[in-house]
Design a protein around this motif. Structure first.
Motif, PDB file in Angstrom:
ATOM      1  N   MET A   1      -8.150  19.468  59.059  1.00  0.00           N
ATOM      2  CA  MET A   1      -7.023  19.378  57.984  1.00  0.00           C
ATOM      3  C   MET A   1      -6.002  18.913  58.835  1.00  0.00           C
ATOM      4  N   THR A   2      -4.991  18.036  58.040  1.00  0.00           N
ATOM      5  CA  THR A   2      -3.781  17.729  58.406  1.00  0.00           C
ATOM      6  C   THR A   2      -2.572  18.299  57.470  1.00  0.00           C
ATOM      7  N   ALA A   3      -1.415  18.822  58.051  1.00  0.00           N
ATOM      8  CA  ALA A   3      -0.262  19.349  57.560  1.00  0.00           C
ATOM      9  C   ALA A   3       0.513  18.215  56.908  1.00  0.00           C
ATOM     10  N   ILE A   4       0.824  18.319  55.761  1.00  0.00           N
ATOM     11  CA  ILE A   4       1.883  17.437  54.998  1.00  0.00           C
ATOM     12  C   ILE A   4       2.955  18.235  54.565  1.00  0.00           C
ATOM     13  N   GLY A   5       4.308  18.059  55.027  1.00  0.00           N
ATOM     14  CA  GLY A   5       5.193  19.051  54.653  1.00  0.00           C
ATOM     15  C   GLY A   5       4.968  20.382  55.190  1.00  0.00           C
ATOM     16  N   THR A   6       5.327  21.352  54.434  1.00  0.00           N
ATOM     17  CA  THR A   6       5.038  22.811  54.897  1.00  0.00           C
ATOM     18  C   THR A   6       4.078  23.354  53.746  1.00  0.00           C
ATOM     19  N   GLY A   7       3.042  23.740  54.536  1.00  0.00           N
ATOM     20  CA  GLY A   7       1.958  24.667  53.910  1.00  0.00           C
ATOM     21  C   GLY A   7       1.006  23.684  53.036  1.00  0.00           C
ATOM     22  N   ILE A   8       1.037  22.359  53.170  1.00  0.00           N
ATOM     23  CA  ILE A   8       0.007  21.602  52.481  1.00  0.00           C
ATOM     24  C   ILE A   8      -0.967  21.088  53.392  1.00  0.00           C
ATOM     25  N   ASP A   9      -2.118  21.373  53.403  1.00  0.00           N
ATOM     26  CA  ASP A   9      -3.074  21.046  54.494  1.00  0.00           C
ATOM     27  C   ASP A   9      -4.260  20.154  53.769  1.00  0.00           C
ATOM     28  N   VAL A  10      -4.379  19.005  54.175  1.00  0.00           N
ATOM     29  CA  VAL A  10      -5.067  18.158  53.260  1.00  0.00           C
ATOM     30  C   VAL A  10      -6.430  17.639  54.119  1.00  0.00           C
ATOM     31  N   SER A  11      -7.402  17.361  53.621  1.00  0.00           N
ATOM     32  CA  SER A  11      -8.730  16.645  54.146  1.00  0.00           C
ATOM     33  C   SER A  11      -8.263  15.466  54.499  1.00  0.00           C
ATOM     34  N   PRO A  12      -9.345  15.006  55.561  1.00  0.00           N
ATOM     35  CA  PRO A  12      -9.239  13.591  56.317  1.00  0.00           C
ATOM     36  C   PRO A  12      -9.203  12.391  55.147  1.00  0.00           C
ATOM     37  N   LEU A  13      -9.876  12.907  54.051  1.00  0.00           N
ATOM     38  CA  LEU A  13      -9.771  11.731  53.225  1.00  0.00           C
ATOM     39  C   LEU A  13      -9.297  12.124  51.817  1.00  0.00           C
ATOM     40  N   ALA A  14      -8.534  11.253  51.124  1.00  0.00           N
ATOM     41  CA  ALA A  14      -8.131  11.581  49.850  1.00  0.00           C
ATOM     42  C   ALA A  14      -8.868  10.697  48.785  1.00  0.00           C
ATOM     43  N   LEU A  15      -9.436  11.397  47.791  1.00  0.00           N
ATOM     44  CA  LEU A  15     -10.081  10.724  46.699  1.00  0.00           C
ATOM     45  C   LEU A  15      -9.055  10.086  45.747  1.00  0.00           C
ATOM     46  N   GLY A  16      -9.394   8.818  45.670  1.00  0.00           N
ATOM     47  CA  GLY A  16      -8.322   7.991  44.761  1.00  0.00           C
ATOM     48  C   GLY A  16      -8.797   8.309  43.341  1.00  0.00           C
ATOM     49  N   GLY A  17      -8.173   8.465  42.484  1.00  0.00           N
ATOM     50  CA  GLY A  17      -8.313   8.853  41.055  1.00  0.00           C
ATOM     51  C   GLY A  17      -8.416   7.484  39.931  1.00  0.00           C
ATOM     52  N   THR A  18      -8.371   6.262  40.722  1.00  0.00           N
ATOM     53  CA  THR A  18      -8.293   5.149  39.685  1.00  0.00           C
ATOM     54  C   THR A  18      -9.378   5.043  38.963  1.00  0.00           C
ATOM     55  N   THR A  19     -10.653   5.348  39.271  1.00  0.00           N
ATOM     56  CA  THR A  19     -11.731   5.243  38.542  1.00  0.00           C
ATOM     57  C   THR A  19     -12.055   6.142  37.179  1.00  0.00           C
ATOM     58  N   PHE A  20     -11.406   7.068  37.395  1.00  0.00           N
ATOM     59  CA  PHE A  20     -11.549   8.498  36.299  1.00  0.00           C
ATOM     60  C   PHE A  20     -11.245   7.613  35.175  1.00  0.00           C
ATOM     61  N   GLY A  21     -12.012   7.688  34.142  1.00  0.00           N
ATOM     62  CA  GLY A  21     -11.580   7.313  32.702  1.00  0.00           C
ATOM     63  C   GLY A  21     -11.657   5.828  32.612  1.00  0.00           C
ATOM     64  N   TRP A  22     -12.048   5.176  33.916  1.00  0.00           N
ATOM     65  CA  TRP A  22     -11.955   3.674  33.750  1.00  0.00           C
ATOM     66  C   TRP A  22     -13.409   2.933  34.181  1.00  0.00           C
ATOM     67  N   THR A  23     -13.830   2.848  35.217  1.00  0.00           N
ATOM     68  CA  THR A  23     -15.108   2.668  35.641  1.00  0.00           C
ATOM     69  C   THR A  23     -16.076   3.782  35.697  1.00  0.00           C
ATOM     70  N   SER A  24     -15.600   4.978  35.738  1.00  0.00           N
ATOM     71  CA  SER A  24     -16.394   6.137  35.814  1.00  0.00           C
ATOM     72  C   SER A  24     -15.966   7.051  34.605  1.00  0.00           C
ATOM     73  N   ASP A  25     -17.051   7.309  33.712  1.00  0.00           N
ATOM     74  CA  ASP A  25     -16.812   8.006  32.581  1.00  0.00           C
ATOM     75  C   ASP A  25     -16.547   9.713  32.916  1.00  0.00           C
ATOM     76  N   GLU A  26     -16.268  10.483  32.075  1.00  0.00           N
ATOM     77  CA  GLU A  26     -15.799  11.603  32.459  1.00  0.00           C
ATOM     78  C   GLU A  26     -16.980  12.635  33.036  1.00  0.00           C
ATOM     79  N   ALA A  27     -18.203  12.379  32.689  1.00  0.00           N
ATOM     80  CA  ALA A  27     -19.150  13.091  33.391  1.00  0.00           C
ATOM     81  C   ALA A  27     -19.609  12.727  34.593  1.00  0.00           C
ATOM     82  N   THR A  28     -19.693  11.205  34.845  1.00  0.00           N
ATOM     83  CA  THR A  28     -19.773  10.789  36.578  1.00  0.00           C
ATOM     84  C   THR A  28     -18.694  11.178  36.943  1.00  0.00           C
ATOM     85  N   SER A  29     -17.320  11.107  36.385  1.00  0.00           N
ATOM     86  CA  SER A  29     -16.020  11.589  37.350  1.00  0.00           C
ATOM     87  C   SER A  29     -15.953  13.087  37.842  1.00  0.00           C
ATOM     88  N   ARG A  30     -16.733  13.974  37.078  1.00  0.00           N
ATOM     89  CA  ARG A  30     -16.811  15.231  37.162  1.00  0.00           C
ATOM     90  C   ARG A  30     -17.772  15.355  38.650  1.00  0.00           C
TER      91      ARG A  30
END
Length: 315
Positions: A1-30
């Protein structure tokens, strides 16, 4: 985990949400969201404008899917949500009134009382930067936002925001989201990286895989025909870019991995980078990306990628 600001620890990859509701339907997005959490990820990056460009959409579809998923799973405390303001058709720009209204709309779609990381998506030259900085500060002080970041800002404008914030005792941005990958390096490294280093800003590069170009799926001009993703990848395609893909594929073979994982491992190892942002339309794509968390590039491999990517034209 890496800290962003104070108290926000994030994983090494951020999952982008551009596909949700576009190229991925809701079931696939989930399925992708479940898989990301199961693989140890926690940072989900979206925007109120995703995906207003798709036929039948009006903006906010990605946030709505993420919000419904969190409600169904009861996992809000396990995820870090980043979303953005300035490009939604109903909430364009960064005036104080618009920022406040857009944030409330995002909170409603996400079904949550707070946003972990709220981004100014694009600079708004028509609004005084002090007005925007004050509006973001007000959201933090109201408890609606935990930390703020800037996306698609020049180094000069980032410095200006931080100067205003310190002078007025506003909350200071803690993160920057630039376009940065193995075939788009020069603009970020020249203009933004020095500011990020000087101000200790966490860097979350978007289009980390160059709209799929760095996965090796586009090997000829004919591969770029048709579809929005292919159109986006065209902006990264060049003979020098294909040379980068060739080196990625060679290193991937050495590790028994994928070009996507190697590209993300290189990016994650750059100075100041907290987490690359990449989208996955399917579980298979997600698995290919997440493999980078188990990948250790050698010094020679990093040097080879540094050298070949430095030869890609900056235009």
């Amino acid at each position: 985990m890496t800290a962003i600001g104070t108290g926000i620890d994030v994983s090494p990859l951020a999952l982008g949400g551009t596909t949700f509701g576009w190229t991925s339907d809701e079931a696939t997005s989930r399925q992708v969201l479940d898989g990301f959490l199961h693989a140890g990820g926690n940072l989900i990056d979206t925007s109120d404008s995703y995906s207003a460009w798709a036929p039948g959409n009006c903006g906010g579809e990605s946030e709505t899917i993420i919000g419904a998923w969190m409600a169904a799973r009861g996992n809000r405390d396990r995820v870090i949500i980043g979303t953005k303001v300035s490009r939604h058709p109903e909430f364009a720009g960064l005036s104080a009134a618009n920022v406040a209204a857009a944030a409330d709309a995002s909170l409603k779609r996400l079904g949550t009382g707070y946003i972990d990381l709220y981004w100014a998506h694009y600079d708004d030259p028509d609004v005084p930067l002090q007005e925007t900085a004050e509006a973001f500060d007000a959201l933090v002080r109201a408890g609606k936002v935990r930390a703020i970041g800037v996306s698609n800002y020049t180094g000069e404008r980032i410095r200006e925001w931080i100067t205003i914030a310190r002078r007025e005792n506003y909350v200071v941005p803690v993160a920057v989201q630039p376009l940065y990958n193995l075939v788009k390096r020069e603009a970020y490294e020249r203009d933004i990286a020095p500011v990020a280093a000087a101000e200790n800003l966490a860097v979350l590069p978007y289009q980390a895989l160059a709209s799929g170009f760095l996965t090796g799926k586009y090997r000829a001009e004919s591969d770029l025909a048709g579809g929005i993703r292919q159109y986006m990848a065209r902006g990264f395609y060049s003979e020098a870019g294909l040379a980068v893909v060739g080196v990625l594929e060679g290193i991937a073979r050495e590790h028994g991995s994928t070009p996507a994982a190697v590209a993300l491992a290189w990016l994650r190892g750059r100075p100041g980078v907290a987490a690359p942002i990449a989208s996955a339309r399917t579980l298979d794509q997600l698995a290919s990306m997440m493999a980078f968390t188990r990948l250790q590039l050698t010094a020679d491999q990093r040097s080879a990628l540094d050298d070949v990517s430095a030869r890609v034209p900056s235009v």
